[in-house]
Write a protein that holds these residues in place. Structure first.
Motif, PDB file in Angstrom:
ATOM      1  N   LEU A  60       0.750  -1.273  -0.008  1.00 20.29           N
ATOM      2  CA  LEU A  60       0.066  -0.015   0.054  1.00 20.29           C
ATOM      3  C   LEU A  60       0.707   1.215   0.158  1.00 20.29           C
ATOM      4  CD1 LEU A  60      -2.825  -1.109   2.565  1.00 20.29           C
ATOM      5  CD2 LEU A  60      -3.045  -0.973   0.101  1.00 20.29           C
ATOM      6  N   ALA A  61       2.023   1.347   0.634  1.00 16.53           N
ATOM      7  CA  ALA A  61       2.881   2.381   0.555  1.00 16.53           C
ATOM      8  C   ALA A  61       3.358   2.571  -0.603  1.00 16.53           C
ATOM      9  CB  ALA A  61       4.199   2.112   1.629  1.00 16.53           C
ATOM     10  N   MET A  62       3.820   1.717  -1.356  1.00 16.87           N
ATOM     11  CA  MET A  62       4.324   1.678  -2.919  1.00 16.87           C
ATOM     12  C   MET A  62       3.107   2.507  -3.780  1.00 16.87           C
ATOM     13  SD  MET A  62       7.121  -1.217  -3.425  1.00 16.87           S
ATOM     14  CE  MET A  62       5.902  -2.664  -3.127  1.00 16.87           C
ATOM     15  N   ASP A  63       2.007   1.817  -3.637  1.00 17.05           N
ATOM     16  CA  ASP A  63       0.632   2.151  -4.394  1.00 17.05           C
ATOM     17  C   ASP A  63       0.389   3.809  -4.228  1.00 17.05           C
ATOM     18  OD1 ASP A  63       0.281  -0.192  -5.129  1.00 17.05           O
ATOM     19  OD2 ASP A  63      -1.350  -0.797  -3.613  1.00 17.05           O
ATOM     20  N   MET A  64       0.727   4.168  -2.778  1.00 12.09           N
ATOM     21  CA  MET A  64       0.320   5.622  -2.602  1.00 12.09           C
ATOM     22  C   MET A  64       1.453   6.567  -3.405  1.00 12.09           C
ATOM     23  SD  MET A  64      -1.190   6.146   1.039  1.00 12.09           S
ATOM     24  CE  MET A  64      -1.297   8.061   0.892  1.00 12.09           C
ATOM     25  N   MET A  65       2.857   6.040  -3.097  1.00 13.37           N
ATOM     26  CA  MET A  65       3.827   6.972  -3.526  1.00 13.37           C
ATOM     27  C   MET A  65       4.113   6.679  -5.017  1.00 13.37           C
ATOM     28  SD  MET A  65       6.585   6.696  -0.209  1.00 13.37           S
ATOM     29  CE  MET A  65       6.507   4.885   0.101  1.00 13.37           C
ATOM     30  N   LEU A  66       3.623   5.714  -5.584  1.00  9.55           N
ATOM     31  CA  LEU A  66       4.006   5.575  -7.050  1.00  9.55           C
ATOM     32  C   LEU A  66       3.173   6.258  -8.100  1.00  9.55           C
ATOM     33  CD1 LEU A  66       5.726   2.247  -7.163  1.00  9.55           C
ATOM     34  CD2 LEU A  66       6.846   4.075  -7.396  1.00  9.55           C
ATOM     35  N   ALA A  67       1.783   6.103  -7.451  1.00 10.18           N
ATOM     36  CA  ALA A  67       0.682   6.627  -8.018  1.00 10.18           C
ATOM     37  C   ALA A  67       0.515   8.256  -7.845  1.00 10.18           C
ATOM     38  CB  ALA A  67      -0.770   5.880  -7.678  1.00 10.18           C
ATOM     39  N   GLY A  68       0.918   8.804  -6.460  1.00  8.18           N
ATOM     40  CA  GLY A  68       0.857  10.030  -6.376  1.00  8.18           C
ATOM     41  C   GLY A  68      -0.671  10.696  -6.284  1.00  8.18           C
ATOM     42  N   ALA A  69      -1.420   9.586  -6.105  1.00 10.34           N
ATOM     43  CA  ALA A  69      -2.920  10.248  -5.944  1.00 10.34           C
ATOM     44  C   ALA A  69      -3.183  10.197  -4.903  1.00 10.34           C
ATOM     45  CB  ALA A  69      -3.777   9.537  -6.907  1.00 10.34           C
ATOM     46  N   PRO A  70      -4.143  10.950  -4.062  1.00 10.89           N
ATOM     47  CA  PRO A  70      -4.679  11.222  -2.686  1.00 10.89           C
ATOM     48  C   PRO A  70      -5.668  10.329  -2.505  1.00 10.89           C
ATOM     49  CG  PRO A  70      -5.291  12.871  -4.080  1.00 10.89           C
ATOM     50  CD  PRO A  70      -4.460  12.194  -5.028  1.00 10.89           C
ATOM     51  N   VAL A  71      -5.967   9.709  -1.416  1.00  6.00           N
ATOM     52  CA  VAL A  71      -7.042   8.783  -1.246  1.00  6.00           C
ATOM     53  C   VAL A  71      -7.925   9.407  -0.083  1.00  6.00           C
ATOM     54  CG1 VAL A  71      -5.825   6.658  -1.595  1.00  6.00           C
ATOM     55  CG2 VAL A  71      -5.808   7.564   0.793  1.00  6.00           C
ATOM     56  N   SER A  72      -9.259   8.799   0.076  1.00  4.47           N
ATOM     57  CA  SER A  72     -10.017   9.641   1.077  1.00  4.47           C
ATOM     58  C   SER A  72      -9.672   9.140   2.400  1.00  4.47           C
ATOM     59  CB  SER A  72     -11.535   9.210   0.810  1.00  4.47           C
ATOM     60  OG  SER A  72     -11.606   7.792   1.068  1.00  4.47           O
ATOM     61  N   ALA A  73     -10.302  10.048   3.668  1.00  4.34           N
ATOM     62  CA  ALA A  73      -9.819   9.421   4.822  1.00  4.34           C
ATOM     63  C   ALA A  73     -10.413   8.230   5.361  1.00  4.34           C
ATOM     64  CB  ALA A  73     -10.544  10.591   5.831  1.00  4.34           C
ATOM     65  N   GLY A  74     -11.707   7.842   4.770  1.00  4.49           N
ATOM     66  CA  GLY A  74     -12.179   6.458   5.160  1.00  4.49           C
ATOM     67  C   GLY A  74     -11.094   5.362   4.428  1.00  4.49           C
ATOM     68  N   ILE A  75     -10.558   5.508   3.233  1.00  5.25           N
ATOM     69  CA  ILE A  75      -9.734   4.587   2.951  1.00  5.25           C
ATOM     70  C   ILE A  75      -8.468   4.465   3.566  1.00  5.25           C
ATOM     71  CG2 ILE A  75      -8.263   3.732   0.942  1.00  5.25           C
ATOM     72  CD1 ILE A  75     -10.695   4.682  -0.961  1.00  5.25           C
ATOM     73  N   ALA A  76      -7.883   5.585   3.920  1.00  4.32           N
ATOM     74  CA  ALA A  76      -6.639   5.735   4.829  1.00  4.32           C
ATOM     75  C   ALA A  76      -7.052   4.963   5.946  1.00  4.32           C
ATOM     76  CB  ALA A  76      -6.421   7.164   4.976  1.00  4.32           C
ATOM     77  N   ALA A  77      -8.172   5.197   6.783  1.00  2.00           N
ATOM     78  CA  ALA A  77      -8.345   4.665   8.003  1.00  2.00           C
ATOM     79  C   ALA A  77      -8.248   3.129   7.926  1.00  2.00           C
ATOM     80  CB  ALA A  77      -9.783   4.963   8.349  1.00  2.00           C
ATOM     81  N   GLU A  78      -8.874   2.511   6.562  1.00  2.00           N
ATOM     82  CA  GLU A  78      -8.896   1.158   6.320  1.00  2.00           C
ATOM     83  C   GLU A  78      -7.495   0.598   6.220  1.00  2.00           C
ATOM     84  OE1 GLU A  78     -11.387   0.286   3.048  1.00  2.00           O
ATOM     85  OE2 GLU A  78     -13.031   1.107   4.044  1.00  2.00           O
ATOM     86  N   MET A  79      -6.703   1.399   5.528  1.00  2.00           N
ATOM     87  CA  MET A  79      -5.280   1.161   5.433  1.00  2.00           C
ATOM     88  C   MET A  79      -4.601   1.066   6.757  1.00  2.00           C
ATOM     89  SD  MET A  79      -4.708   3.589   2.072  1.00  2.00           S
ATOM     90  CE  MET A  79      -2.743   3.459   2.320  1.00  2.00           C
TER      91      MET A  79
END
Length: 698
Positions: free
Chosen positions: A152-171
Motif C-alpha cells: 500500500l505504501a508503494m501504491d500511494m507513493m508511485l501513483a501520487g494520487a490522494p485517497v479519502s480519509a475512509g480509505i486511509a483509515a482502512e489502510m
C-alpha cells in the motif's frame, strides 16, 4: 488573496491539551517560518507541566497541503521538515495530528511524525512527490510502510494520487475519522492518551520479511517492464526496502540522499517547471468576477460534443445537448451511454452513480431549449458556414448574460463571435480530444470579448478539473491558437524529413525515444488521415510555402489509418499496434523520384533535434504575436494537449538548455529548405541579441 498572519503558528490550550494551530493561507504550506513556529510551540508544550498531550491542527481550508516547493532552489532553512517530523515523533508527550482538507506531501509526512492521526470525513491524504520527479524527503518512505505495509505504501507513493480519509483509515494510516467538529474530536482523543506511540517503533508490518521483500522486487520488475521505471520511482522502492532492512535513522539518511539526487535531476527540474507553468497559466489578466454557471448547453453530439457533455456531467452540471434529427440524438445518447457502461464495468463508477449522472442530461433536437443555459458551447463540425449559421441561431435563443463559446481553433474567432450578435459574450473554448479525459482547454480571447465572459469560461474549465490556457486572438492573428499552431509546424517538419529520406517508423521511434508515447505518424493513423486531409483542403495555402503531398497521396489510396486497417502502418484485424506499410514506403520513394529529391539518411538525434527546434520556433512566433502570454503557456499546452514528456518540462523549457543564439544558427541552416517553417521568430533574435532566455519571460 488572504494574507498570511504575522505569526503563522500559535500555541493554545484547552485544559491539559495544547493545540499547535497553523495559519499560513492559502494552503498552510510548510515554509521556514511555519516550521520554526511549530518547533517552538512543540518545545513549549512539551516543557509545560500542565500539558499532557498535544494536538497539531490548522485553520483555513486545509491541513498543510505540502512543503513550500519554492524553497527547493533556496538555501536550507532550519529546522528542515525531516528534522521537524523527528522532533514531533520523539516528543515525550502524545501528539495527535488533526487532518482536514488535503494533507499532501510534507503535510502528510508531518502527520505521520505525530503519534496518532484523526481526520474529518471529507479529508484526503497523499504523497504526490513523484509528480515533481522526487520522492518524499521528510520520512514518508520510512514511516508509511510501518503504518500500512510495503504494497500500500508503494501504491500511494508511485501513483501520487490522494485517497479519502475512509480509505486511509482502512489502510491503517489514520486512527479515527470524525463527521463532527474535528478540533473537538481531536482534543477528546488526546485526553484519552497517556503515552506516545512513535511511528518509528511500529514494526507489525515487517512481520513477514520475505513477503515484504517479494513485494518490492515484484514492483521494481513491473516498473521496468511497463517503462515506468523513473529515477524517483526506483528510489521510492529502494527506500521502502530500507525501511525493513535498516534502522530508521539510516533509512532517513538514505531517503534524504535519494531526495537530493532526484531534486538535482533534469527530470525533476522539468516537472517542477511544468508545475509552476500550469499555475502561471491560470493567471488570466481578466479580473472580472465570473457569472453564475449551473446549466451547460452543447450544440453538436459528435465525439467532441459528447465528450464535453460527459466532462460536464462528471462534475455535476445539468447539460442540454442539441443534435440534428432523432438519429443524431440517438447516436449521441449511445456515445454517452457507452462511456458510462464502460466506467461501470471497470469499477470507476457504481451503477447508481452512472444512472444519477444521466438524470442531469437532456437530449433534444430543438435549439430553443437552450434559453436557460448559462454557458452554450458550439461543437459542430469544422465547417465555417455551418458554424456561422449555428452560432447565429444560438445567439438568437440564448438568454441575456449567457456566455457563448465555439470549440473551433482554426476558424476566424472574430467572425464567428460577430455571427452570434453578441460578440462581447462570445469566446473560444477549444477542448482537446477525448474531451472527457484530456485536461487541456484553450480559452481563446478576441478583442471584443468581455472580461466577465472570459472569467466565466476560465471558471468553467477549472470546475471541470481541467487546465485553462489563454490564447489571444486578433483579426488575422491567432488561428490555430497555441496547440495546433505548434502541432502543424511539428507535423510539417516531420513530413519534410519524410520527403527527404526518413521513414515513418524512424521518425516515430525517434520521438518515442525522446519521451512521447506515440510518434507523429502513429498519432495520425489513430486520429484518421482523412481528418487532417479535409482540413488541409479547406484551408488557404501559401503558394510560396513548402507543402509535402505524401499524406494527400496516401489518402487518395483510401488508406486512412486504423479505421481502414492501413495508413502509414498496416493494422491486422483487431490490432491497435501496426507494422510498417511497405506500400507507403514505395509511394514515398516514387514521390521523391517524381520531385527529383535525393534520399538522405538521418540519425535519431538529428530527427529529434529538428522537430524540437521546429516546436521552439513555432512557440517563439506565438509569443512574438502575443497569442501566447508566456513560454510556460506553450509548454503547458504541449504537455497536456499533445503528450510532450512532462519530465522534459516542455519545448520552451528544453530550449533553455542551450542559447537563443545557437537555436537561431541551427534554424538558419535549415531556413532555405522551408522559409515558412524555419525562419527564426523575431523573439528569438531579440533574446539572442539581449543574451536572455525564455525563462526570463515567465
Amino acid at each position: 488573496m488572504k494574507q498570511a498572519p504575522k505569526h503563522p503558528v500559535r500555541l493554545e490550550r484547552q485544559g491539559s491539551i495544547a493545540l499547535i494551530v497553523i495559519e499560513n493561507p492559502p494552503v498552510n504550506a510548510l515554509g521556514g517560518a511555519v516550521r520554526r513556529g511549530i518547533a517552538a510551540a512543540l518545545s513549549a508544550a512539551e516543557a509545560n507541566p500542565l500539558v499532557t498531550a498535544i494536538v497539531i491542527c490548522a485553520n483555513g481550508r486545509t491541513f498543510p497541503a505540502g512543503a513550500d516547493i519554492r524553497e527547493f532552489n533556496q538555501p536550507a532553512q532550519e529546522p528542515g521538515l525531516g528534522q521537524l517530523c523527528t522532533m514531533i515523533e520523539t516528543c515525550s508527550k502524545p501528539v495527535v495530528a488533526a487532518l482536514h482538507g488535503t494533507a499532501l506531501g510534507g503535510g502528510l509526512e508531518l502527520a505521520m511524525g505525530a503519534h496518532f492521526r484523526i481526520a474529518s470525513t471529507d479529508a484526503r491524504v497523499g504523497l504526490p512527490e513523484i509528480n515533481l520527479g522526487i520522492l518524499p524527503g521528510a520520512g514518508g518512505t520510512q514511516r508509511l510502510p510501518r503504518l500500512v505495509g510495503a504494497e500500500l505504501a508503494m501504491d500511494m507513493m508511485l501513483a501520487g494520487a490522494p485517497v479519502s480519509a475512509g480509505i486511509a483509515a482502512e489502510m491503517g494510516l489514520i486512527d479515527r475519522v470524525t463527521g463532527g467538529d474535528l478540533r473537538e474530536a481531536a482534543v477528546a482523543f488526546a485526553r484519552e492518551l497517556s503515552m506516545p506511540h512513535p511511528t518509528a517503533e511500529q514494526r507489525g508490518q515487517f512481520s513477514d520479511a520475505n513477503a515484504y521483500m517479494a513485494a518490492t522486487k515484484a514492483r521494481r520488475a513491473e516498473l521496468k517492464q511497463t517503462g515506468q521505471a523513473s529515477r524517483a520511482a526506483l528510489k521510492i522502492i529502494d527506500c521502502v526496502e530500507a525501511a525493513l532492512l535498516v534502522p530508521i535513522e539510516t533509512g532517513l539518511e538514505m531517503e534524504r540522499a535519494a531526495f537530493e539526487e532526484c531534486l538535482r535531476s533534469p527530470e525533476s527540474q522539468g516537472m517542477r517547471h511544468a508545475f509552476f507553468a500550469e499555475r502561471a497559466a491560470a493567471k488570466f489578466p481578466e479580473d472580472a468576477p465570473p457569472r453564475d454557471i449551473s446549466r451547460i448547453g452543447i450544440v453538436g453530439g459528435g465525439m467532441m460534443g459528447a465528450g464535453i457533455a460527459i466532462a460536464c456531467l462528471q462534475r455535476g452540471f445539468d447539460v442540454t445537448l442539441v443534435e440534428q434529427g432523432e438519429s443524431g440524438v440517438n447516436t449521441a445518447l449511445e456515445r454517452i451511454g457507452t462511456h458510462y457502461e464502460r466506467a461501470i464495468a471497470k469499477g470507476r463508477l457504481s451503477e447508481a452513480q452512472g444512472a444519477a449522472a444521466l438524470t442531469h442530461l437532456q437530449l433534444t433536437t430543438k435549439l430553443d431549449t437552450l434559453g436557460d443555459a448559462d454557458v452554450i458551447i458550439e461543437a459542430v463540425g469544422e465547417d465555417e458556414e455551418l458554424k456561422l449559421r449555428i452560432l447565429k441561431e444560438i445567439g438568437d435563443q440564448a438568454r441575456q448574460g449567457a456566455v457563448l463559446a465555439t470549440n473551433t481553433s482554426y476558424l476566424d474567432l472574430m467572425r464567428l463571435a460577430q455571427a452570434t450578435g453578441r460578440p462581447n459574450d462570445t469566446v473560444g473554448l477549444h477542448f482537446f480530444a477525448p474531451a472527457q479525459v484530456n485536461k487541456l482547454v484553450e480559452v481563446a480571447v478576441h478583442d471584443d470579448a468581455d472580461a466577465s465572459a472570459v472569467s466565466t469560461a476560465q471558471a468553467l474549465v477549472k470546475r471541470l478539473g481541467k487546465v485553462a490556457v489563454r490564447a489571444k486572438v486578433s483579426s488575422g492573428v491567432g488561428a490555430g491558437y497555441i496547440g495546433n499552431r505548434v502541432l502543424e509546424a511539428y507535423r510539417l517538419a516531420a513530413d519534410i524529413l519524410l520527403e527527404e529520406g526518413a521513414t515513418p517508423q524512424q521518425i516515430d521511434t525517434a520521438m518515442r525515444g525522446f519521451g512521447f508515447k506515440m510518434g507523429p505518424y502513429q498519432v495520425a493513423d489513430m486520429s484518421g488521415l482523412d481528418i487532417a486531409h479535409a482540413r488541409r483542403q479547406s484551408s488557404p495555402r501559401d503558394a510560396d510555402a513548402r507543402y509535402v503531398e505524401i499524406a494527400d497521396k496516401i489518402v487518395a489510396q483510401g488508406w486512412l489509418g486504423q479505421k481502414t486497417h492501413r495508413g502509414y502502418y498496416v493494422y491486422p484485424e483487431g490490432a491497435r499496434d501496426g507494422v510498417p506499410n511497405g506500400d507507403v514506403l514505395k509511394l514515398i520513394a516514387a514521390h521523391r523520384a517524381e520531385n527529383g529529391i535525393t534520399e538522405q539518411s538521418f540519425t535519431e538525434a538529428e530527427i529529434r533535434d529538428t522537430l524540437l527546434l521546429t516546436m521552439v520556433n513555432a512557440g517563439a512566433q506565438l509569443l512574438t504575436e502575443g497569442v501566447a502570454a508566456r513560454p510556460g503557456d506553450v509548454d503547458t499546452v504541449m504537455i497536456h494537449g499533445f503528450g510532450y514528456p512532462r519530465s522534459r518540462g516542455g519545448p520552451m523549457f528544453e530550449a533553455d538548455t542551450t542559447t537563443p543564439a545557437l537555436i537561431m544558427r541551427r534554424l538558419e541552416a535549415l531556413q532555405a529548405q522551408a522559409p515558412n517553417l524555419w525562419t527564426p521568430a523575431p523573439l528569438l533574435r531579440e533574446l539572442a541579441r539581449e543574451r536572455r532566455k525564455f525563462a526570463d519571460l515567465n
